[in-house]
Design a protein around this motif. Structure first.
Motif, PDB file in Angstrom:
ATOM      1  N   TYR A   1       0.884  -1.178   0.000  1.00 19.01           N
ATOM      2  CA  TYR A   1       0.000   0.000   0.000  1.00 19.01           C
ATOM      3  C   TYR A   1       0.905   1.205   0.000  1.00 19.01           C
ATOM      4  O   TYR A   1       1.668   1.383   0.950  1.00 19.01           O
TER       5      TYR A   1
ATOM      6  N   LYS B   1       4.343   0.822   1.439  1.00 17.29           N
ATOM      7  CA  LYS B   1       4.421  -0.071   2.592  1.00 17.29           C
ATOM      8  C   LYS B   1       4.079  -1.516   2.225  1.00 17.29           C
ATOM      9  O   LYS B   1       3.023  -1.792   1.662  1.00 17.29           O
TER      10      LYS B   1
ATOM     11  N   VAL C   1       2.724  -4.842   3.045  1.00 15.39           N
ATOM     12  CA  VAL C   1       1.813  -5.396   4.035  1.00 15.39           C
ATOM     13  C   VAL C   1       1.844  -6.917   4.005  1.00 15.39           C
ATOM     14  O   VAL C   1       1.647  -7.585   5.021  1.00 15.39           O
TER      15      VAL C   1
ATOM     16  N   PRO D   1      -0.430 -11.477  15.220  1.00 13.01           N
ATOM     17  CA  PRO D   1      -0.921 -10.331  15.986  1.00 13.01           C
ATOM     18  C   PRO D   1      -1.603  -9.309  15.065  1.00 13.01           C
ATOM     19  O   PRO D   1      -1.524  -9.429  13.841  1.00 13.01           O
ATOM     20  N   ASN D   2      -2.254  -8.318  15.645  1.00 15.68           N
ATOM     21  CA  ASN D   2      -2.871  -7.262  14.838  1.00 15.68           C
ATOM     22  C   ASN D   2      -1.830  -6.622  13.938  1.00 15.68           C
ATOM     23  O   ASN D   2      -0.709  -6.382  14.359  1.00 15.68           O
ATOM     24  N   GLY D   3      -2.194  -6.392  12.704  1.00 18.54           N
ATOM     25  CA  GLY D   3      -1.290  -5.758  11.758  1.00 18.54           C
ATOM     26  C   GLY D   3      -0.397  -6.744  11.017  1.00 18.54           C
ATOM     27  O   GLY D   3       0.413  -6.355  10.190  1.00 18.54           O
ATOM     28  N   ALA D   4      -0.566  -8.050  11.279  1.00 22.47           N
ATOM     29  CA  ALA D   4       0.297  -9.063  10.659  1.00 22.47           C
ATOM     30  C   ALA D   4       0.033  -9.210   9.159  1.00 22.47           C
ATOM     31  O   ALA D   4       0.899  -9.656   8.414  1.00 22.47           O
ATOM     32  N   GLY D   5      -1.186  -8.853   8.730  1.00 21.68           N
ATOM     33  CA  GLY D   5      -1.531  -9.004   7.315  1.00 21.68           C
ATOM     34  C   GLY D   5      -2.585 -10.066   7.049  1.00 21.68           C
ATOM     35  O   GLY D   5      -2.852 -10.398   5.897  1.00 21.68           O
ATOM     36  N   LYS D   6      -3.223 -10.585   8.108  1.00 21.76           N
ATOM     37  CA  LYS D   6      -4.211 -11.660   7.956  1.00 21.76           C
ATOM     38  C   LYS D   6      -5.405 -11.204   7.110  1.00 21.76           C
ATOM     39  O   LYS D   6      -5.786 -11.889   6.165  1.00 21.76           O
ATOM     40  N   THR D   7      -5.970 -10.063   7.474  1.00 26.12           N
ATOM     41  CA  THR D   7      -7.144  -9.576   6.733  1.00 26.12           C
ATOM     42  C   THR D   7      -6.779  -9.271   5.286  1.00 26.12           C
ATOM     43  O   THR D   7      -7.521  -9.601   4.364  1.00 26.12           O
ATOM     44  N   THR D   8      -5.617  -8.683   5.080  1.00 24.57           N
ATOM     45  CA  THR D   8      -5.168  -8.388   3.711  1.00 24.57           C
ATOM     46  C   THR D   8      -5.081  -9.669   2.889  1.00 24.57           C
ATOM     47  O   THR D   8      -5.571  -9.727   1.759  1.00 24.57           O
TER      48      THR D   8
ATOM     49  N   GLN E   1     -14.106  -9.706   8.816  1.00 20.09           N
ATOM     50  CA  GLN E   1     -13.873  -9.403  10.232  1.00 20.09           C
ATOM     51  C   GLN E   1     -14.967  -8.453  10.741  1.00 20.09           C
ATOM     52  O   GLN E   1     -15.531  -8.659  11.805  1.00 20.09           O
TER      53      GLN E   1
HETATM   54  N1  LIG Z   1      -6.161   0.065   2.813  1.00 21.90           N
HETATM   55  C1  LIG Z   1      -5.002   0.134   3.460  1.00 21.90           C
HETATM   56  N2  LIG Z   1      -4.112   1.125   3.220  1.00 21.90           N
HETATM   57  C2  LIG Z   1      -2.936   1.187   3.864  1.00 21.90           C
HETATM   58  N3  LIG Z   1      -2.518   0.303   4.784  1.00 21.90           N
HETATM   59  C3  LIG Z   1      -3.345  -0.699   5.077  1.00 21.90           C
HETATM   60  C4  LIG Z   1      -4.628  -0.851   4.442  1.00 21.90           C
HETATM   61  N4  LIG Z   1      -5.210  -1.971   4.940  1.00 21.90           N
HETATM   62  C5  LIG Z   1      -4.357  -2.481   5.840  1.00 21.90           C
HETATM   63  N5  LIG Z   1      -3.237  -1.735   5.937  1.00 21.90           N
HETATM   64  C6  LIG Z   1      -2.069  -2.005   6.807  1.00 21.90           C
HETATM   65  O1  LIG Z   1      -1.643  -3.303   6.537  1.00 21.90           O
HETATM   66  C7  LIG Z   1      -1.154  -3.936   7.711  1.00 21.90           C
HETATM   67  C8  LIG Z   1      -1.822  -5.284   7.865  1.00 21.90           C
HETATM   68  O2  LIG Z   1      -3.186  -5.084   8.137  1.00 21.90           O
HETATM   69  P1  LIG Z   1      -4.219  -6.277   8.218  1.00 21.90           P
HETATM   70  O3  LIG Z   1      -4.154  -7.084   6.992  1.00 21.90           O
HETATM   71  O4  LIG Z   1      -5.540  -5.672   8.579  1.00 21.90           O
HETATM   72  O5  LIG Z   1      -3.628  -7.112   9.436  1.00 21.90           O
HETATM   73  P2  LIG Z   1      -4.361  -8.091  10.486  1.00 21.90           P
HETATM   74  O6  LIG Z   1      -5.663  -8.500   9.899  1.00 21.90           O
HETATM   75  O7  LIG Z   1      -3.404  -9.222  10.666  1.00 21.90           O
HETATM   76  O8  LIG Z   1      -4.528  -7.313  11.750  1.00 21.90           O
HETATM   77  C9  LIG Z   1      -1.422  -2.980   8.853  1.00 21.90           C
HETATM   78  O9  LIG Z   1      -0.219  -2.327   9.152  1.00 21.90           O
HETATM   79  C10 LIG Z   1      -2.438  -2.027   8.282  1.00 21.90           C
HETATM   80  O10 LIG Z   1      -2.292  -0.756   8.856  1.00 21.90           O
END
Ligand SMILES: Nc1ncnc2c1ncn2[C@@H]1O[C@H](COP(=O)(O)OP(=O)(O)O)[C@@H](O)[C@H]1O
Ligand SMILES: [Mg+2]
Length: 291
Positions: free
Chosen positions: A12, A15, A17, A35-42, A80
């Protein structure tokens, strides 16, 4: 049926991710822990074709992720954060979502909805408004919704968050039922969720793969690095920052502590058999992967 993730990267802006992630998953429940921010949702949104990869390939049951319409037919996704139609009854919401998923015949929709509501144990609530359901019931409705087109890959993003312990257990059991003959990818930041449901798991940390394999084998990563010791309170308050602490429990006049260390941390400290939780915390502190 196999999910193959091959050098998947998502950035992104500048950055990263997800950073060059590769792993394979077969049928059954597979845990995605981090942990939170690991990239799971992405990662999950990429698999659900809601995001485009920056680079890398994915195949689901032999179909390339680039073939979006085919992929959508075989993937079900429970986000989520999900919003339902609060004013509709359970039946109305399911019927509407089934229509959106392209289940055309009315009789076929009814057959699937009745079956799914039975499976997720919401038959009694079928006339209840969605907004009147408990947190656990909403999750179960969410997973029924994601299953309406009988997907081969079911993706559920942190479905146990906010559930009480009983609902958690019930929900995990439900996912095990769905995993027969398909892949269920379950993300969580709670070690216990994967420990009690999955045989295999993948650990992500800051967008990189830290572990992929059998859950039981994860403990090998931390072998020889977990120590227990009994310290008096004065020693503990002086030393509590020296080693990563896994636990510290008051015991009599002193403290019973469990810490991570490559060498004996305190005189008299004993090596302990690592738990999965210990090994996970150890992985989170390392910079390299253990695969
Ligand atoms: N649309 C976006 N734009 C910029 N950064 C993003 C976006 N979505 C997620 N991120 C960043 O990507 C990283 C991983 O996020 P995410 O996939 O939500 O992790 P998790 O689900 O493991 O908590 C985080 O640092 C988050 O801030
Ligand atoms: Mg997330």
């Amino acid at each position: 049926m196999e999910l193959i993730i091959d050098h998947l990267t998502k950035t992104y802006g500048g950055k990263q991710v997800l950073n060059n992630v590769s792993f394979r998953v077969g049928e059954g429940i597979h845990g995605l822990l981090g942990p939170n921010g690991a990239g799971k949702t992405t990662l999950m949104r990429l698999l659900a074709t809601l995001l485009e990869p920056t680079s890398g390939q994915v195949e689901i049951g032999g179909i390339s992720l680039t073939d979006k319409s085919q992929i959508r037919r075989i993937v079900g996704y429970l986000p989520q954060e999900f919003a339902f139609y609060p004013g509709m009854s359970v039946l109305e919401a399911m019927d509407y979502l089934a229509l959106l998923s392209g289940v055309k015949g009315r009789a076929e929709r009814k057959r699937r909805i009745d079956h799914l509501l039975e499976l997720v144990n919401l038959t009694e609530q079928r006339r209840t408004k969605v907004k009147a359901l408990s947190g656990g019931m909403k999750r179960r409705l969410g997973v029924a919704q994601a299953m309406i087109h009988e997907p081969k890959l079911l993706i559920v993003d942190e479905p146990t968050a906010g559930l009480d312990p009983e609902e958690r257990i019930r929900f995990r059991r439900l996912l095990s039922k769905f995993a027969e003959g398909r892949i269920v990818l379950l993300s969580t930041h709670v070690v216990e969720d994967v420990e009690s449901t999955c045989e295999q798991m993948t650990v992500l940390h800051k967008g990189s793969l830290r572990y992929h394999g059998r859950i039981g084998d994860l403990t090998a990563a931390a072998a020889g690095r977990v120590w227990t010791a009994e310290l008096d309170r004065a020693e503990w308050s002086r030393d509590s920052e020296r080693f990563p602490v896994l636990s510290a429990v008051p015991e009599g006049a002193g403290m019973r502590v469990r810490v991570l260390s490559d060498e004996q941390p305190y005189p008299g400290a004993q090596q302990a058999v690592p738990s999965i939780e210990d090994a996970y915390l150890y992985l989170m502190r390392r910079e390299e992967a253990f695969v």
